[in-house]
Design a protein around this motif. Structure first.
Motif, PDB file in Angstrom:
ATOM      1  N   LYS A   1       0.826  -1.201   0.000  1.00 13.61           N
ATOM      2  CA  LYS A   1       0.000   0.000   0.000  1.00 13.61           C
ATOM      3  C   LYS A   1       0.864   1.257   0.000  1.00 13.61           C
ATOM      4  O   LYS A   1       0.559   2.239  -0.694  1.00 13.61           O
TER       5      LYS A   1
ATOM      6  N   LYS B   1       2.340   1.696  -3.433  1.00 15.23           N
ATOM      7  CA  LYS B   1       1.313   2.187  -4.356  1.00 15.23           C
ATOM      8  C   LYS B   1       1.043   3.663  -4.146  1.00 15.23           C
ATOM      9  O   LYS B   1       0.913   4.437  -5.108  1.00 15.23           O
ATOM     10  N   ALA B   2       0.969   4.063  -2.852  1.00 14.55           N
ATOM     11  CA  ALA B   2       0.736   5.473  -2.551  1.00 14.55           C
ATOM     12  C   ALA B   2       1.889   6.333  -3.039  1.00 14.55           C
ATOM     13  O   ALA B   2       1.677   7.449  -3.545  1.00 14.55           O
ATOM     14  N   GLU B   3       3.110   5.827  -2.914  1.00 15.91           N
ATOM     15  CA  GLU B   3       4.281   6.578  -3.371  1.00 15.91           C
ATOM     16  C   GLU B   3       4.261   6.726  -4.894  1.00 15.91           C
ATOM     17  O   GLU B   3       4.590   7.811  -5.421  1.00 15.91           O
ATOM     18  N   ARG B   4       3.869   5.662  -5.617  1.00 18.48           N
ATOM     19  CA  ARG B   4       3.798   5.746  -7.066  1.00 18.48           C
ATOM     20  C   ARG B   4       2.740   6.763  -7.503  1.00 18.48           C
ATOM     21  O   ARG B   4       2.942   7.530  -8.449  1.00 18.48           O
ATOM     22  N   GLU B   5       1.602   6.751  -6.802  1.00 21.18           N
ATOM     23  CA  GLU B   5       0.536   7.693  -7.122  1.00 21.18           C
ATOM     24  C   GLU B   5       0.986   9.137  -6.858  1.00 21.18           C
ATOM     25  O   GLU B   5       0.657  10.051  -7.622  1.00 21.18           O
ATOM     26  N   ARG B   6       1.745   9.319  -5.770  1.00 23.77           N
ATOM     27  CA  ARG B   6       2.227  10.656  -5.432  1.00 23.77           C
ATOM     28  C   ARG B   6       3.198  11.145  -6.499  1.00 23.77           C
ATOM     29  O   ARG B   6       3.140  12.303  -6.950  1.00 23.77           O
TER      30      ARG B   6
ATOM     31  N   ALA C   1       3.351  10.126  -9.613  1.00 25.95           N
ATOM     32  CA  ALA C   1       2.616  10.370 -10.847  1.00 25.95           C
ATOM     33  C   ALA C   1       1.893  11.717 -10.821  1.00 25.95           C
ATOM     34  O   ALA C   1       1.815  12.429 -11.829  1.00 25.95           O
ATOM     35  N   ALA C   2       1.390  12.071  -9.631  1.00 32.82           N
ATOM     36  CA  ALA C   2       0.685  13.354  -9.479  1.00 32.82           C
ATOM     37  C   ALA C   2       1.658  14.524  -9.607  1.00 32.82           C
ATOM     38  O   ALA C   2       1.303  15.593 -10.124  1.00 32.82           O
TER      39      ALA C   2
END
Length: 245
Positions: free
Chosen positions: A233, A236-241, A243-244
């Motif tokens: 998790k 995943k949160a780091e990848r989303e951050r 990407a943002a």
């Protein structure tokens, strides 16, 4: 129970004491503790007591089955685990059916004796096959499941020793009981059975505790799964951050 990523032989004195205490508590949980022992002994004790007094097979059988059902009811009312009490009910019920069908009071004990024989053989055979039965029983209790098979060889060895001990004790018990089934009367067999309920069980549990207390600590696979899930998790949160950004 302390969550460990890997087994270790090195423990502090306090840690070793904690490990032994945890092992003791887990064994009591797995085998029912004092209450479980009482529930195991009481139906057979009641049967042989009544039969010794009046030789009434039906009354003895009904009383034994009745007290077994009462023990289950008490656990249900108190919202306790009923697995040990239910196993006692099934054992007594089979004994009652056998005895009623044959009209021989000694047959009340036969299903339990056959179960003991089968269980003793199962402990030996599963250990010879590399999957000691006591490990299958206690693995979930220690939150290690089957991790001891491949990842914790010292613990597997302890489970093998414990399973051999259980098998030898149960088979020795059978070596006493089956000749009595053929040669002794119902009262003699019944009282010997009652006398042999607790001491062999306590010996087997004590030997299991001795072997496991000296073994490496269990691998808490549940904690590992939770840690892996948290890491996934977080990743995943780091990848989303990223990407943002």
């Amino acid at each position: 129970m302390t969550s460990l990523d890997k087994p270790t032989e090195d423990t502090t004195a306090e840690g070793g004491h904690d490990s032994r205490a945890v092992t003791q508590d887990a064994l009591f949980e797995a085998f029912g503790g004092l209450r479980g022992m009482i529930e195991t002994v009481l139906p057979g004790l009641l049967f042989v007591t009544i039969y010794t007094i009046n030789k009434d097979l039906h009354l003895s059988a009904i009383a034994a089955l009745g007290v077994s059902l009462l023990l289950v009811a008490v656990r249900l009312v108190m919202k306790d685990t009923v697995k040990h009490a239910f196993s006692g009910v099934f054992g007594v019920a089979f004994g009652v059916v056998f005895a009623m069908m044959t009209g021989n009071a000694k047959d009340f004990y036969l299903p339990g004796m056959l179960y003991t024989l089968g269980l003793g053989l199962a402990y030996i055979i599963t250990t010879l096959c590399g999957v000691p039965l006591i490990g299958l029983i206690l693995g979930p209790v220690f939150k290690e499941n089957l991790s001891w098979r491949k990842r914790n060889p010292g613990r597997k060895k302890a489970y093998a020793k414990a399973s051999y001990a259980w098998g030898a004790i149960l088979l020795a018990k059978c070596a006493i009981l089956f000749p009595l089934y053929w040669w002794a009367d119902t009262e003699q067999l019944g009282w010997v059975l009652v006398a042999l309920k607790i001491p062999p069980f306590l010996l087997a549990v004590w030997l299991t505790w001795v072997f496991l207390a000296k073994a490496p600590a269990p691998i808490d696979v549940f904690a590992e799964m939770e840690a892996a899930e948290k890491a996934e998790k977080a990743e995943k949160a780091e990848r989303e951050r990223q990407a943002a950004d």
